[in-house]
Design an enzyme around this catalytic site. Structure first.
Site, PDB file in Angstrom:
ATOM      1  N   SER A 236       0.777  -1.144  -0.006  1.00 35.12           N
ATOM      2  CA  SER A 236      -0.016   0.144  -0.196  1.00 35.12           C
ATOM      3  C   SER A 236       0.876   1.142   0.000  1.00 35.12           C
ATOM      4  O   SER A 236       1.883   1.421  -0.887  1.00 35.12           O
ATOM      5  CB  SER A 236      -1.081  -0.038   1.110  1.00 35.12           C
ATOM      6  OG  SER A 236      -2.137   0.819   0.921  1.00 35.12           O
ATOM      7  N   HIS A 366      -6.873  -6.568   0.252  1.00 35.46           N
ATOM      8  CA  HIS A 366      -5.873  -5.657   0.415  1.00 35.46           C
ATOM      9  C   HIS A 366      -4.532  -5.896   1.201  1.00 35.46           C
ATOM     10  O   HIS A 366      -5.086  -6.193   2.300  1.00 35.46           O
ATOM     11  CB  HIS A 366      -6.344  -4.311   0.677  1.00 35.46           C
ATOM     12  CG  HIS A 366      -5.074  -2.870   0.131  1.00 35.46           C
ATOM     13  ND1 HIS A 366      -4.315  -3.246  -0.502  1.00 35.46           N
ATOM     14  CD2 HIS A 366      -4.956  -2.051   0.995  1.00 35.46           C
ATOM     15  CE1 HIS A 366      -3.622  -1.930  -0.547  1.00 35.46           C
ATOM     16  NE2 HIS A 366      -3.914  -1.339   0.356  1.00 35.46           N
TER      17      HIS A 366
END
Length: 724
Positions: A236, A366
């Site tokens: 991320s 994610h």
């Protein structure tokens, strides 16, 4: 190819391979296996390249296609592999000027320690100083070990990394460049040195921090960690950081960004059309990018550089890009185009098997650890860090987010050759040492001559220390002043010449010298004792301890802080000349751990004190607020809420907020960002973190988001949002 000469590891010229990489949607395209390209011995091999003709922002034309990575600033194209070193420097300078801000070179003074559990870094430059640390987790077996720097402790498969035989360096990038700060008041170790108003963004500040960690590893002697076998990874926002770190330090042998999203791998030009996080949102959410990028958020076609060229900056070193095609907010289609564009440079350099892009995955969560990535992850570690494997890279692009490079380029990949000069320069003369101090020395030697016609480019200076000989510097003349050395230490150095085609001479005869003792005080103070906290509020706490003892007197104390009740990295939160310290600016309802160490006038540091733990009080809201969700993307078994916009609807500034909502039955929270989250059954509570809790009347924050998994076919979304 790595060639062994005397006791030094050297970087060879890239082996010419006829390699073709073609796109196969949802399938692997393997390229012929070959030897891994070695990491460079210095942070930036092109530092001596003369770069002229950088354009001004006001004169940039619109170009909807990706810039030609092979087109030099003077209008000619790269025609030989030896040209790439200085073309890469041009790309670096363009990226610094228009995208990231400047990454300064090695500071005047970098010192520190490497142990089996941690690394400390101390920096002094132009009268300013800063320090930070990182923890180390070693694999089984006997060292020295290669190491992978893991940013933020989030998303990386550290179990697989250590099982492959590499150590893990847990690096807290916030200690070097803190999020939640305005662009004119950036904070962290980098900005303590270069100023809080520096136009350099956080990503390059984080990269500067990792470069300083490598400096310390190089100076440590290589007994625990190898100086020439470092990788970097993160997911991320930390994937953005890992990508930039690998691009801007050529000592990184393996770069592994994970789901980096906007401001990471995806091409800037593709983001507006894909529905990814907008460039203006990425620029405004945090000061990740340099200040100059602000003028391009709505016009990326004016940029003279794009991220496929940052991929190319990593070439020919190892690159393994991991991506998630299930979340459009991450820009996976644009990321695949960046990888394909950069892979053209890898192919031209004969290193097409050194790049992997992998988005063909089933799990859409994610930053999840995925089985599909585990084998190529370990193969890349074996190939580029352990140097025991030769697995070919692969391009595996999911059909969910497949980019087409032909739609984005109007240039072709040239065939590069270096047939003109394969003759190395003559061996330099034996160096002589002069002006030796506690931390520096000047070396001079008889100059080499070029033998093959490409011209003498300069010299590399190496520290001979056994299995690994780190390169300590480069010079374009036959002398160099080395800094950052350790007091009262014997060094053996040798020199090699290099020409314009990248050929390296033989080793010069070594020179041996010993740095001075620096005054004779090498005894550290005793450890502070009785560290305790009192008067803890929602944003601060008071610390006190018993004084240390030292034979020449204690000069001061360093206060170290780590997040959470366990894990996390202790970083310096402040200093004190007394036996007390007040730490402020903390986050409500958050646990911290503290330690203290003493310093004497000679710079000796004590062992750390005992650890004390505090949990700050809950924050209080001084007004009213609203929470409005937006479904950013969704798929059969999950969705992303981004942003969850929190707005102060009152007439007074609020210093904290709490959002509560209900998940539908069967839905499970799998990830969140920019908020402290707790869940009880289907009730979810999100509280502000330090950088987004203070909102003026009418102001809001759009940095908060979360991801949820759900049963296949269930289209319900959360409800009942309240904000207080």
């Amino acid at each position: 190819m790595i060639i062994s000469l005397a006791r030094s590891k050297i970087r060879s010229r890239v082996v010419a391979l006829a390699v073709a990489v073609t796109l196969s949607v949802a399938g692997a395209v393997a390229v012929a296996p070959g030897e891994a390209a070695a990491a460079a011995g210095v942070e930036n091999e092109g530092a001596d390249c003369a770069v002229t003709g950088l354009p001004d922002a006001g004169s940039l034309p619109n170009n909807s296609r990706l810039p030609d990575p092979f087109l030099k600033l003077n209008g000619t194209r790269v025609s030989a592999k030896s040209d790439w070193r200085c073309r890469r420097e041009e790309i670096k300078r363009l990226a610094e000027k228009f995208v990231y801000g400047e990454k300064p070179g090695k500071p005047a003074g970098v010192t520190g320690t490497v142990s089996s559990t941690g690394i400390t870094v101390n920096v002094n430059h132009n009268g300013r100083s800063s320090s930070f640390s990182a923890s180390v987790s070693l694999p089984s077996g006997s060292g020295p070990f290669p190491a992978v720097v893991v940013l933020g402790g989030f998303g990386a498969d550290t179990t697989a990394i250590r099982a492959a035989g590499a150590a893990v360096i847990n690096y807290d990038p916030y200690a070097v460049g803190r999020e939640g700060t305005p662009r004119n008041n950036k904070q962290g170790a980098f900005y303590s040195i270069y100023g809080s108003s520096s136009s350099t963004g956080l990503l390059l500040a984080w990269a500067w921090g990792v470069s300083r960690i490598i400096d310390v590893i190089e100076q440590s002697g290589g007994g625990i960690l190898k100086a020439d076998a470092t990788g970097v990874t993160g997911c991320s926002r930390f994937g953005k950081g890992a990508f930039v770190i690998g691009a801007f330090d050529q000592r990184i042998a393996l770069t592994m960004p994970i789901e980096s999203g906007s401001a990471g791998v995806p091409i800037f030009r593709g983001i507006p059309g894909e529905g990814a996080q907008s460039l203006s949102s990425a620029y405004g959410e945090q000061p990740w990018l340099g200040d100059a990028f602000g003028s391009f958020t709505s016009s990326p076609t004016r940029l003279p550089v794009d991220t496929h060229e940052m991929v190319a900056m990593v070439a020919p070193r190892g690159l393994f890009i991991m991506d998630n095609p299930h979340i459009a907010n991450l820009g996976p289609k644009s990321a695949s185009v960046a990888a394909l564009g950069g892979a053209e440079v890898y192919k031209a350099l004969g290193a097409g098997d050194n790049i992997t892009y992998w988005s063909d995955i089933q799990d859409g969560n994610h930053c999840a650890n995925r089985a599909e990535w585990r084998t190529p992850l370990q193969q890349n570690i074996q190939k580029f860090l352990l140097k025991t494997g030769n697995a070919a890279g692969a391009i595996r692009i999911s059909s969910r987010a497949s980019g087409n490079l032909s739609e984005w380029r109007d240039w072709q990949t040239p065939t590069l050759n270096d047939a003109g000069d394969t003759t190395p320069p003559s061996t330099p003369g034996t160096p002589a040492a002069s002006n030796v101090t506690t931390t520096s020395a000047t070396l001079t030697w008889a100059a080499s001559t070029d033998q093959g016609g490409s011209g003498l480019a300069g010299y590399n200076v190496y520290h001979e220390q056994g299995a690994t000989d780190p390169q300590l510097g480069q010079s374009t003349t036959n002398s160099i002043t080395l800094t950052g050395l350790t007091a009262n230490t014997q060094y053996q150095m040798y020199v090699r010449a290099r020409d314009g085609a990248g050929n390296l001479s033989g080793n010069s005869q070594p020179v041996t010298f010993t740095t001075t003792t620096g005054g004779g005080d090498t005894s550290p103070p005793t450890a502070p004792a009785g560290l305790a906290a009192s008067g803890t509020t929602s944003t601060g706490t008071n610390l006190s301890w018993t004084a240390s003892m030292d034979d020449t007197g204690v000069a001061g104390y360093d206060i170290l802080r780590a997040p959470g009740a366990s894990g996390g990295t202790f970083t310096q939160a402040g200093t004190s000349t007394t036996t007390s310290f007040s730490d402020t600016g903390l986050t409500p309802s958050t646990t911290y751990r503290y330690q203290v160490r003493a310093r004497d006038a000679a710079g000796n540091t004590s062992p750390v004190s005992n650890t004390t733990e505090v949990t700050t009080q809950p924050g209080t809201s001084t007004g009213t607020c609203t929470a409005v969700p937006a479904v950013q993307t969704q798929w059969d078994t999950g969705y992303v809420i981004q942003p969850l916009t929190i707005t102060n609807t009152g007439t007074s500034t609020i210093t904290g907020w709490t959002v509560t909502f209900m998940l539908p039955a069967g839905h499970t929270l799998t990830g969140s960002w920019n908020g402290t989250v707790t869940a009880s059954g289907q009730t979810v509570t999100i509280r502000n973190v330090g950088h987004n809790g203070t909102l003026a009347p009418g102001a809001g924050t759009t940095s908060v988001g979360f991801q949820v998994s759900r049963p296949n076919g269930n289209t319900a979304i959360p409800s009942g949002y309240t904000c207080a």
